[in-house]
Design an enzyme around this catalytic site. Structure first.
Site, PDB file in Angstrom:
ATOM      1  N   ASP A 182       0.896  -1.153   0.000  1.00 38.82           N
ATOM      2  CA  ASP A 182       0.000   0.000   0.000  1.00 38.82           C
ATOM      3  C   ASP A 182       0.933   1.201   0.000  1.00 38.82           C
ATOM      4  O   ASP A 182       1.594   1.468   1.001  1.00 38.82           O
ATOM      5  CB  ASP A 182      -0.902   0.006   1.236  1.00 38.82           C
ATOM      6  CG  ASP A 182      -1.874   1.181   1.260  1.00 38.82           C
ATOM      7  OD1 ASP A 182      -1.553   2.231   0.668  1.00 38.82           O
ATOM      8  OD2 ASP A 182      -2.941   1.066   1.878  1.00 38.82           O
ATOM      9  N   HIS A 183       1.031   1.900  -1.124  1.00 39.58           N
ATOM     10  CA  HIS A 183       2.089   2.913  -1.238  1.00 39.58           C
ATOM     11  C   HIS A 183       1.944   4.041  -0.221  1.00 39.58           C
ATOM     12  O   HIS A 183       2.901   4.744   0.074  1.00 39.58           O
ATOM     13  CB  HIS A 183       2.160   3.479  -2.665  1.00 39.58           C
ATOM     14  CG  HIS A 183       1.029   4.400  -3.021  1.00 39.58           C
ATOM     15  ND1 HIS A 183      -0.151   3.960  -3.578  1.00 39.58           N
ATOM     16  CD2 HIS A 183       0.895   5.737  -2.902  1.00 39.58           C
ATOM     17  CE1 HIS A 183      -0.950   4.972  -3.793  1.00 39.58           C
ATOM     18  NE2 HIS A 183      -0.346   6.069  -3.398  1.00 39.58           N
ATOM     19  N   HIS A 245      -6.044   2.839   1.956  1.00 37.47           N
ATOM     20  CA  HIS A 245      -5.244   3.955   2.462  1.00 37.47           C
ATOM     21  C   HIS A 245      -5.796   4.527   3.773  1.00 37.47           C
ATOM     22  O   HIS A 245      -5.072   4.665   4.760  1.00 37.47           O
ATOM     23  CB  HIS A 245      -5.182   5.082   1.425  1.00 37.47           C
ATOM     24  CG  HIS A 245      -4.643   4.669   0.098  1.00 37.47           C
ATOM     25  ND1 HIS A 245      -3.695   3.681  -0.053  1.00 37.47           N
ATOM     26  CD2 HIS A 245      -4.914   5.113  -1.160  1.00 37.47           C
ATOM     27  CE1 HIS A 245      -3.411   3.543  -1.333  1.00 37.47           C
ATOM     28  NE2 HIS A 245      -4.139   4.388  -2.024  1.00 37.47           N
TER      29      HIS A 245
END
Length: 495
Positions: A182-183, A245
């Site tokens: 998950d960047h 996110h």
């Protein structure tokens, strides 16, 4: 610290590999995390040669601006020479046999000691097929070397599909070998949340239901869907931003203090935090969640979502979500977390606002009903990075009138330039076997369960779209969500 490894990138000709992975790997090479004892195999259907692949890799570095200011002009070429290409059909067993042969040759050539990272930069529907063939065709090494699988979101469309996806890869890889990217977890300001909370006695002592009134999380985008309309029609803001996110940020903000800050203790507390988010009934979803879709702007210069190329004329997909979550983690039990994310909003900003309780009597005012200004800690994630602490102090030369002032810290452009890109940091962590900034299956599963209730409630209803003007901060119902609780959004650029 240098780490030997063979990277096998499935989807090596794709946009993700070109824009993110190759520049990130080059940065690690330039900084010495990768030296001469590494190799990369790129696979995809296209019939590329190794020479063409080298040119693509060097072009990716140049387009990313990662080679500006370098003194060694030969470095990109030396780096690219570690890359090998194999045309590959993920369903063809013979192709995995050829891939194993090449991998074994490179392992011996570069003395990689059996260390392998498999990066699935492809659609999730291929994950199970690839993982199964990697095991069956013996691409997973035995002995002292490591086997690690990196996969990209989306991790399913709901809990059942996420579980099916997880089951399809867990037959070949153990949980400790799976690195779910998950960047947002790779962003330095997100990683700094734990440090701010647990590394400062001031905030550590105040981070409780006795002192915090509410928490607000905003992920606002000023652009529309742009070229992502095809993807957005199947995902929407809920699947694109909230389930992953935002829920990851929620877990970092609400988790209990770990005894030791290491991957296992952090994972335990984050899972506990997500599991302690209140599950809603259908009626509670209607009360606590809002969705929206942008229309034209007030001057009719920007298209409505339904008029964007690639969208359905009667699309019911949401481009905005706002909601109220309740945590039952012991230290913050009952504290509401207001979340919102959307496209075509007033201003691009990702920030977290910690709103402290304001129950003290204002002894500096003759008016017994006059309240003190509320203390707010704001964590700026992007485009600014830093924090703002709002507090009250005496102003003027006479009397004791209080006014709010802001203690601000912002990273300079030079400081931000030195921060590793999210993918660079996450790949480095995967090389080191550090899962601190990766999502565990139990976090993903519980986040889906929470959001599936919302999604299923919405899917049974027909929304009245579009319901907010491009350039606004979303539908009026998002403001009403807080107003009825006697609160308001801290971030309000139109105020």
């Amino acid at each position: 610290m240098n780490q030997k490894a063979l990277f096998i990138i499935f989807g090596g000709t794709g946009d993700l590999a070109y824009r993110k992975l190759y520049p990130a790997l080059f940065n690690l090479y330039e900084k010495g995390y990768l030296k001469e004892d590494f190799a990369v195999i790129g696979t995809a259907r296209r019939p590329w040669s190794n020479d063409h692949y080298h040119e693509v890799v060097m072009s990716a570095i140049e387009d990313a601006g990662r080679d500006s200011g370098r003194t060694n002009d030969d470095l990109p070429r030396k780096f690219a020479n570690h890359f090998y290409y194999q045309s590959h059909n993920v369903d063809d067993v013979d192709h995995y046999v050829a891939l194993r042969k090449l991998a074994d040759e490179l392992d011996e050539k570069y003395q990689l000691e059996g260390n392998r990272i498999f990066y699935l930069a492809m659609a999730p529907r291929f994950f199970g097929t690839i993982a199964g063939h990697l095991k069956d065709q013996q691409l997973l090494t035995d002995g002292d070397g490591f086997n690690r699988l990196i996969i990209e979101k989306p991790f399913g469309r709901d809990y059942p599909s996420a579980k099916e996806l997880n089951d399809s890869i867990s037959g070949s890889f153990k949980e400790e070998q799976i690195f779910r990217i998950d960047h947002y977890l790779g962003k330095e300001p997100i990683q700094s949340i734990a440090g701010l909370r647990f590394g400062n006695a001031l905030f550590n002592s105040l981070w409780s239901k006795e002192h915090i009134d509410n928490i607000q999380i905003t992920l606002a985008e000023s652009l529309g869907v742009e070229e992502r309309a095809g993807y957005y029609e199947t995902a929407g803001a809920m699947r694109d931003m909230v389930q992953n996110h935002i829920m990851q940020i929620v877990s970092l903000l609400t988790m209990e203090r770990p005894d030791v800050f290491d991957p296992s203790h952090l994972r335990e507390k984050k899972i506990e935090a997500v599991e302690n988010i209140q599950m809603y009934s259908k009626e509670e979803v209607d009360q606590n969640f809002v969705r929206g879709q942008y229309g034209e702007d007030e001057f009719k210069t920007q298209l409505a979502y339904r008029d964007e190329e690639g969208t359905d004329d009667n699309s019911q997909i949401e481009t905005f979500v706002a909601g109220k979550l309740i945590t039952h983690n012991p230290s913050l039990d009952g504290v509401p977390i207001y979340i919102r994310t959307g496209k075509r909003l007033t201003k691009k900003s990702t920030q977290v606002n910690i709103v402290f309780k304001n129950n003290d009597k204002n002894i500096f005012s003759d008016n017994p009903d006059e309240k003190l200004e509320t203390n707010v800690l704001t964590m700026h994630i992007e485009p600014d990075q830093g924090f703002t602490l709002e507090f009250n102090t005496k102003t003027g030369n006479q009397g004791y009138k209080l006014s709010p002032v802001h203690l601000r810290y912002r990273k300079t452009a030079a400081e931000k330039a030195r921060i590793p890109d999210a993918y660079e940091g996450l790949i480095r962590d995967a090389l080191a076997g550090d899962k601190t900034n990766f999502a565990h299956w139990h976090e993903v599963a519980q986040a889906w369960k929470i959001m599936d209730v919302v999604r299923n409630t919405w899917d049974a209803e027909t929304p009245d779209f579009p319901n907010y003007v491009s350039g606004s901060m979303g539908p009026q119902a998002a403001d009403d969500l807080l107003t009825r609780d006697g609160r308001e959004w801290v971030f309000n650029p139109r105020k």
